[in-house]
Scaffold this motif. Structure first.
Motif, PDB file in Angstrom:
ATOM      1  N   UNK A   1       0.854  -1.180   0.000  1.00  0.00           N
ATOM      2  CA  UNK A   1       0.000   0.000   0.000  1.00  0.00           C
ATOM      3  C   UNK A   1       0.893   1.234   0.000  1.00  0.00           C
ATOM      4  N   UNK A   2       0.733   2.044  -1.017  1.00  0.00           N
ATOM      5  CA  UNK A   2       1.636   3.186  -1.163  1.00  0.00           C
ATOM      6  C   UNK A   2       1.284   4.302  -0.181  1.00  0.00           C
ATOM      7  N   UNK A   3       2.162   5.286  -0.108  1.00  0.00           N
ATOM      8  CA  UNK A   3       1.961   6.385   0.841  1.00  0.00           C
ATOM      9  C   UNK A   3       0.630   7.075   0.590  1.00  0.00           C
ATOM     10  N   UNK A   4      -0.122   7.281   1.653  1.00  0.00           N
ATOM     11  CA  UNK A   4      -1.415   7.953   1.544  1.00  0.00           C
ATOM     12  C   UNK A   4      -1.759   8.594   2.885  1.00  0.00           C
ATOM     13  N   UNK A   5      -2.796   9.431   2.869  1.00  0.00           N
ATOM     14  CA  UNK A   5      -3.345   9.985   4.096  1.00  0.00           C
ATOM     15  C   UNK A   5      -4.708   9.362   4.330  1.00  0.00           C
ATOM     16  N   UNK A   6      -5.062   9.130   5.595  1.00  0.00           N
ATOM     17  CA  UNK A   6      -6.422   8.677   5.911  1.00  0.00           C
ATOM     18  C   UNK A   6      -7.250   9.939   6.155  1.00  0.00           C
ATOM     19  N   UNK A   7      -7.887  10.408   5.110  1.00  0.00           N
ATOM     20  CA  UNK A   7      -8.555  11.710   5.245  1.00  0.00           C
ATOM     21  C   UNK A   7     -10.024  11.676   4.833  1.00  0.00           C
ATOM     22  N   UNK A   8     -10.599  10.479   4.734  1.00  0.00           N
ATOM     23  CA  UNK A   8     -12.012  10.400   4.366  1.00  0.00           C
ATOM     24  C   UNK A   8     -12.946  10.600   5.564  1.00  0.00           C
ATOM     25  N   UNK A   9     -12.403  10.446   6.778  1.00  0.00           N
ATOM     26  CA  UNK A   9     -13.240  10.557   7.964  1.00  0.00           C
ATOM     27  C   UNK A   9     -13.612  12.026   8.212  1.00  0.00           C
ATOM     28  N   UNK A  10     -14.791  12.242   8.800  1.00  0.00           N
ATOM     29  CA  UNK A  10     -15.213  13.622   9.075  1.00  0.00           C
ATOM     30  C   UNK A  10     -14.557  14.160  10.342  1.00  0.00           C
ATOM     31  N   UNK A  11     -14.312  13.257  11.305  1.00  0.00           N
ATOM     32  CA  UNK A  11     -13.797  13.669  12.611  1.00  0.00           C
ATOM     33  C   UNK A  11     -12.347  13.220  12.741  1.00  0.00           C
ATOM     34  N   UNK A  12     -11.435  14.160  12.688  1.00  0.00           N
ATOM     35  CA  UNK A  12     -10.004  13.823  12.754  1.00  0.00           C
ATOM     36  C   UNK A  12      -9.484  13.841  14.191  1.00  0.00           C
ATOM     37  N   UNK A  13     -10.398  14.021  15.160  1.00  0.00           N
ATOM     38  CA  UNK A  13      -9.932  14.130  16.548  1.00  0.00           C
ATOM     39  C   UNK A  13      -9.575  12.772  17.133  1.00  0.00           C
ATOM     40  N   UNK A  14     -10.016  11.699  16.485  1.00  0.00           N
ATOM     41  CA  UNK A  14      -9.741  10.362  17.009  1.00  0.00           C
ATOM     42  C   UNK A  14      -8.595   9.716  16.220  1.00  0.00           C
ATOM     43  N   UNK A  15      -7.775   8.916  16.902  1.00  0.00           N
ATOM     44  CA  UNK A  15      -6.618   8.318  16.231  1.00  0.00           C
ATOM     45  C   UNK A  15      -7.010   7.173  15.304  1.00  0.00           C
ATOM     46  N   UNK A  16      -6.061   6.759  14.507  1.00  0.00           N
ATOM     47  CA  UNK A  16      -6.159   5.531  13.729  1.00  0.00           C
ATOM     48  C   UNK A  16      -5.451   4.438  14.531  1.00  0.00           C
ATOM     49  N   UNK A  17      -6.078   3.280  14.629  1.00  0.00           N
ATOM     50  CA  UNK A  17      -5.483   2.135  15.339  1.00  0.00           C
ATOM     51  C   UNK A  17      -5.402   0.983  14.345  1.00  0.00           C
ATOM     52  N   UNK A  18      -4.191   0.495  14.134  1.00  0.00           N
ATOM     53  CA  UNK A  18      -3.954  -0.464  13.050  1.00  0.00           C
ATOM     54  C   UNK A  18      -3.278  -1.716  13.608  1.00  0.00           C
ATOM     55  N   UNK A  19      -3.917  -2.866  13.428  1.00  0.00           N
ATOM     56  CA  UNK A  19      -3.428  -4.140  13.963  1.00  0.00           C
ATOM     57  C   UNK A  19      -2.934  -5.003  12.808  1.00  0.00           C
ATOM     58  N   UNK A  20      -1.727  -5.552  12.959  1.00  0.00           N
ATOM     59  CA  UNK A  20      -1.148  -6.400  11.911  1.00  0.00           C
ATOM     60  C   UNK A  20      -1.198  -7.866  12.310  1.00  0.00           C
ATOM     61  N   UNK A  21      -1.616  -8.701  11.392  1.00  0.00           N
ATOM     62  CA  UNK A  21      -1.662 -10.154  11.611  1.00  0.00           C
ATOM     63  C   UNK A  21      -1.071 -10.849  10.382  1.00  0.00           C
ATOM     64  N   UNK A  22      -0.428 -11.988  10.617  1.00  0.00           N
ATOM     65  CA  UNK A  22       0.102 -12.752   9.487  1.00  0.00           C
ATOM     66  C   UNK A  22       1.504 -12.311   9.115  1.00  0.00           C
ATOM     67  N   UNK A  23       1.756 -12.236   7.842  1.00  0.00           N
ATOM     68  CA  UNK A  23       3.108 -11.928   7.347  1.00  0.00           C
ATOM     69  C   UNK A  23       3.672 -10.647   7.938  1.00  0.00           C
TER      70      UNK A  23
END
Ligand SMILES: O=C(O)CCC(=O)C(=O)O
Ligand SMILES: [Fe+2]
Length: 88
Positions: A1-23
């Motif tokens: 997944x290339x460089x991007x911003x997560x900017x589709x959400x309306x409320x930017x006050x909450x963090x992004x939480x990302x969990x990795x599984x597998x490889x």
């Protein structure tokens, strides 16, 4: 997944939480602009990345996957990512 911003959400006050599984993967974390320097962090099964506040809109991505057959926790050829975000 290339460089991007997560900017589709309306409320930017909450963090992004990302969990990795597998490889394993390599997480890239840059700055507010696409051309800002990027740091690279190894991600293993079960790792959680959280970004928010001033970093909420920082560019990020994941480098192309490589199967690591020496990693006993890695499922061959499969990586799952669970991302939690406040959508609206
Ligand atoms: O796969 C990852 O670790 C990142 C996922 C991501 O950035 C996204 O879903 O917006
Ligand atoms: Fe993202």
């Amino acid at each position: 997944m290339s460089l991007h911003q997560d900017k589709d959400e309306q409320d930017m006050s909450q963090p992004i939480v990302s969990v990795s599984l597998g490889l394993p993967a390599v997480f890239m974390f840059g700055g507010e602009r696409r051309q800002d320097p990027v740091q690279r962090f190894p991600l293993l099964q079960g790792d959680v990345v959280v970004w928010g506040g001033r970093s909420r809109l920082n560019f990020h991505g994941v480098m192309p996957l490589k199967a690591d057959l020496n990693e006993p926790n890695a499922q061959v050829g499969v990586r799952y990512n669970l991302t939690f975000r406040k959508a609206c």
